[in-house]
Design an enzyme around this catalytic site. Structure first.
Site, PDB file in Angstrom:
ATOM      1  N   ASP A  28       0.828  -1.208   0.000  1.00 47.36           N
ATOM      2  CA  ASP A  28       0.000   0.000   0.000  1.00 47.36           C
ATOM      3  C   ASP A  28       0.867   1.266   0.000  1.00 47.36           C
ATOM      4  O   ASP A  28       1.937   1.289   0.617  1.00 47.36           O
ATOM      5  CB  ASP A  28      -0.899  -0.009   1.243  1.00 47.36           C
ATOM      6  CG  ASP A  28      -2.024   1.008   1.135  1.00 47.36           C
ATOM      7  OD1 ASP A  28      -2.275   1.522   0.030  1.00 47.36           O
ATOM      8  OD2 ASP A  28      -2.649   1.296   2.166  1.00 47.36           O
ATOM      9  N   ASN A  30       1.390   3.359  -3.006  1.00 44.89           N
ATOM     10  CA  ASN A  30       1.966   3.779  -4.298  1.00 44.89           C
ATOM     11  C   ASN A  30       1.490   5.175  -4.691  1.00 44.89           C
ATOM     12  O   ASN A  30       2.278   6.005  -5.174  1.00 44.89           O
ATOM     13  CB  ASN A  30       1.557   2.804  -5.404  1.00 44.89           C
ATOM     14  CG  ASN A  30       2.119   1.419  -5.201  1.00 44.89           C
ATOM     15  OD1 ASN A  30       3.002   1.211  -4.389  1.00 44.89           O
ATOM     16  ND2 ASN A  30       1.594   0.456  -5.942  1.00 44.89           N
ATOM     17  N   ARG A  32       0.296   7.609  -2.767  1.00 46.17           N
ATOM     18  CA  ARG A  32       0.851   8.666  -1.900  1.00 46.17           C
ATOM     19  C   ARG A  32       2.327   8.911  -2.186  1.00 46.17           C
ATOM     20  O   ARG A  32       2.799  10.036  -2.126  1.00 46.17           O
ATOM     21  CB  ARG A  32       0.639   8.281  -0.417  1.00 46.17           C
ATOM     22  CG  ARG A  32      -0.740   8.647   0.094  1.00 46.17           C
ATOM     23  CD  ARG A  32      -1.079   7.921   1.357  1.00 46.17           C
ATOM     24  NE  ARG A  32      -1.428   6.527   1.085  1.00 46.17           N
ATOM     25  CZ  ARG A  32      -1.612   5.602   2.020  1.00 46.17           C
ATOM     26  NH1 ARG A  32      -1.457   5.919   3.288  1.00 46.17           N
ATOM     27  NH2 ARG A  32      -1.951   4.381   1.697  1.00 46.17           N
ATOM     28  N   HIS A  45       2.863   3.193  -9.043  1.00 42.70           N
ATOM     29  CA  HIS A  45       2.669   1.749  -9.286  1.00 42.70           C
ATOM     30  C   HIS A  45       3.893   1.153  -9.981  1.00 42.70           C
ATOM     31  O   HIS A  45       4.295   0.030  -9.682  1.00 42.70           O
ATOM     32  CB  HIS A  45       1.413   1.520 -10.134  1.00 42.70           C
ATOM     33  CG  HIS A  45       0.139   1.886  -9.425  1.00 42.70           C
ATOM     34  ND1 HIS A  45      -0.120   1.520  -8.126  1.00 42.70           N
ATOM     35  CD2 HIS A  45      -0.949   2.591  -9.827  1.00 42.70           C
ATOM     36  CE1 HIS A  45      -1.320   1.966  -7.765  1.00 42.70           C
ATOM     37  NE2 HIS A  45      -1.832   2.629  -8.775  1.00 42.70           N
ATOM     38  N   SER A  73      -7.024  -6.100  -6.082  1.00 40.82           N
ATOM     39  CA  SER A  73      -8.168  -6.641  -5.346  1.00 40.82           C
ATOM     40  C   SER A  73      -9.410  -6.659  -6.228  1.00 40.82           C
ATOM     41  O   SER A  73      -9.496  -5.942  -7.237  1.00 40.82           O
ATOM     42  CB  SER A  73      -8.431  -5.811  -4.087  1.00 40.82           C
ATOM     43  OG  SER A  73      -9.095  -4.610  -4.432  1.00 40.82           O
ATOM     44  N   LEU A 139      11.034 -20.715  -3.466  1.00 40.32           N
ATOM     45  CA  LEU A 139       9.952 -19.847  -2.986  1.00 40.32           C
ATOM     46  C   LEU A 139       8.674 -20.058  -3.801  1.00 40.32           C
ATOM     47  O   LEU A 139       8.726 -20.116  -5.041  1.00 40.32           O
ATOM     48  CB  LEU A 139      10.393 -18.377  -3.131  1.00 40.32           C
ATOM     49  CG  LEU A 139       9.313 -17.328  -2.852  1.00 40.32           C
ATOM     50  CD1 LEU A 139       9.038 -17.223  -1.359  1.00 40.32           C
ATOM     51  CD2 LEU A 139       9.739 -15.950  -3.409  1.00 40.32           C
ATOM     52  N   SER A 204      -8.473  -5.045   4.405  1.00 36.86           N
ATOM     53  CA  SER A 204      -9.012  -4.728   3.086  1.00 36.86           C
ATOM     54  C   SER A 204      -9.365  -5.975   2.259  1.00 36.86           C
ATOM     55  O   SER A 204      -8.957  -6.103   1.103  1.00 36.86           O
ATOM     56  CB  SER A 204      -8.023  -3.846   2.309  1.00 36.86           C
ATOM     57  OG  SER A 204      -7.779  -2.657   3.005  1.00 36.86           O
TER      58      SER A 204
HETATM   59  C1  FPP Z   1      -1.967   0.191  -3.317  1.00 34.63           C
HETATM   60  O1  FPP Z   1      -1.454   1.480  -3.461  1.00 34.63           O
HETATM   61  C2  FPP Z   1      -1.451  -0.677  -4.346  1.00 34.63           C
HETATM   62  C3  FPP Z   1      -2.205  -1.285  -5.284  1.00 34.63           C
HETATM   63  C4  FPP Z   1      -3.645  -1.110  -5.423  1.00 34.63           C
HETATM   64  C5  FPP Z   1      -1.654  -2.178  -6.266  1.00 34.63           C
HETATM   65  C6  FPP Z   1      -0.369  -2.837  -5.882  1.00 34.63           C
HETATM   66  C7  FPP Z   1       0.369  -2.952  -7.107  1.00 34.63           C
HETATM   67  C8  FPP Z   1       1.694  -2.889  -7.234  1.00 34.63           C
HETATM   68  C9  FPP Z   1       2.646  -2.901  -6.144  1.00 34.63           C
HETATM   69  C10 FPP Z   1       2.270  -2.799  -8.567  1.00 34.63           C
HETATM   70  C11 FPP Z   1       1.612  -3.687  -9.534  1.00 34.63           C
HETATM   71  C12 FPP Z   1       2.127  -5.056  -9.463  1.00 34.63           C
HETATM   72  C13 FPP Z   1       1.572  -6.028 -10.147  1.00 34.63           C
HETATM   73  C14 FPP Z   1       2.235  -7.362 -10.243  1.00 34.63           C
HETATM   74  C15 FPP Z   1       0.278  -5.792 -10.810  1.00 34.63           C
HETATM   75  P1  FPP Z   1      -2.480   2.676  -3.657  1.00 34.63           P
HETATM   76  O2  FPP Z   1      -2.549   2.982  -5.085  1.00 34.63           O
HETATM   77  O3  FPP Z   1      -3.781   2.318  -3.012  1.00 34.63           O
HETATM   78  O4  FPP Z   1      -1.760   3.802  -2.858  1.00 34.63           O
HETATM   79  P2  FPP Z   1      -2.436   5.000  -2.082  1.00 34.63           P
HETATM   80  O5  FPP Z   1      -3.270   4.389  -0.981  1.00 34.63           O
HETATM   81  O6  FPP Z   1      -1.279   5.781  -1.582  1.00 34.63           O
HETATM   82  O7  FPP Z   1      -3.266   5.749  -3.095  1.00 34.63           O
END
Ligand code: FPP
Length: 258
Positions: A28, A30, A32, A45, A73, A139, A204
């Site tokens: 979580d 990305n 921010r 991301h 999700s 792994l 979540s």
């Molecule tokens: C949450 O950050 C992250 C996600 C919804 C996606 C996670 C995805 C990655 C780490 C990269 C993609 C990897 C693959 C393999 C698809 P957010 O966007 O909710 O952050 P925020 O809460 O700061 O807005």
């Protein structure tokens, strides 16, 4: 607590437990991370995928058996269309670019989440990653994609209900094991440690059933900053926990408590 204090506390205190066999990551922060730098969310991301690569390498290095990552999700479809497209594109590129390295590192890829409503090219890609790596013995990287724990539990309940309706199952036989055996994770041990970055403290809709006895570590860093040291710190914190699984203190704790 400042991040540096957390890392120091987690790495200097004595370790009393065993290493986790299964670590699950809620990646979580990305958005921010990007906003703090005046960058588009996509860039967060993209850097998140780099952090995911570091996490996989660290998990191999630390001899973790299972690493589950919450990559998309069931609720993420409600994000703006461009963001959904960019996340799908990143997944596509991650598997296309990294599958050979994962395979070369003896990583077995497993995917959990609903497949039925995925675009064929995404479903084919996920299947290919699983098939190419299925005989690997290092792994196990469990990619939670289009995953929702409530949906997973509902599907298990539906499967059992169908068996009852067809007269193939006595309702008296439905117990926790019967439900667990019909989850996407049927052949995967429950997570020992669930890490969420970004300071948020919630699940979540991630592994709700499987997390019954998991330990939680909430890291005060944003996912794109996650690295080997952060995983080591979270595992060190986990090792201080006294896991009792609803029982009384195990002998290990009884001898170290006095
Ligand atoms: C949450 O950050 C992250 C996600 C919804 C996606 C996670 C995805 C990655 C780490 C990269 C993609 C990897 C693959 C393999 C698809 P957010 O966007 O909710 O952050 P925020 O809460 O700061 O807005």
């Amino acid at each position: 607590m400042a991040e540096s204090d957390f890392l120091e506390m987690a790495t200097t205190a004595p370790e009393i437990g065993a290493a986790p066999r299964h670590v699950a990551l809620i990646m979580d922060g990305n958005g921010r991370w990007a906003a703090a730098r005046g960058l588009p969310r996509f860039e967060g991301h993209r850097r998140g995928v780099e952090a995911l690569r570091r996490a996989v390498r660290a998990a191999i290095d630390l001899k973790i058996s299972y690493l589950t990552v919450y990559s998309f999700s069931a609720e993420n479809w409600a994000r703006p269309r461009e963001e959904v497209q960019s996340l799908l594109g990143l997944l596509h590129r991650f598997i296309r670019n990294d599958l050979a390295e994962l395979h070369g590192n003896n990583v077995r890829v497993r995917v959990i989440g609903a497949r039925a409503d995925l675009a064929p090219e995404i479903a084919d890609l996920l299947r290919e990653a699983e098939q190419v790596t299925q005989a690997n013995t290092g792994l196990t990287l469990v990619v939670a994609f289009n995953y929702g724990a409530r949906q997973e539990i509902a599907a298990a309940a539906r499967a059992l209900a169908e068996m009852v309706a067809e007269g193939r199952l006595d309702p008296e036989k439905i117990d926790a094991d019967a439900i667990a055996a019909r989850l996407d994770t049927a052949d995967i041990p429950d997570p020992d440690l669930i890490i969420r970055t970004s300071g948020e403290q919630r699940l979540s809709n991630f592994l709700l059933w499987q997390a019954a006895y998991a330990e939680f570590v909430f890291l005060p860093i944003l996912w794109p900053d996650f690295d080997h040291a952060a995983l080591v710190a979270a595992i060190a914190e986990y090792k201080h926990r006294d896991r009792r699984f609803g029982r009384v203190q195990p002998a290990r704790s009884a001898t170290t408590a006095s």
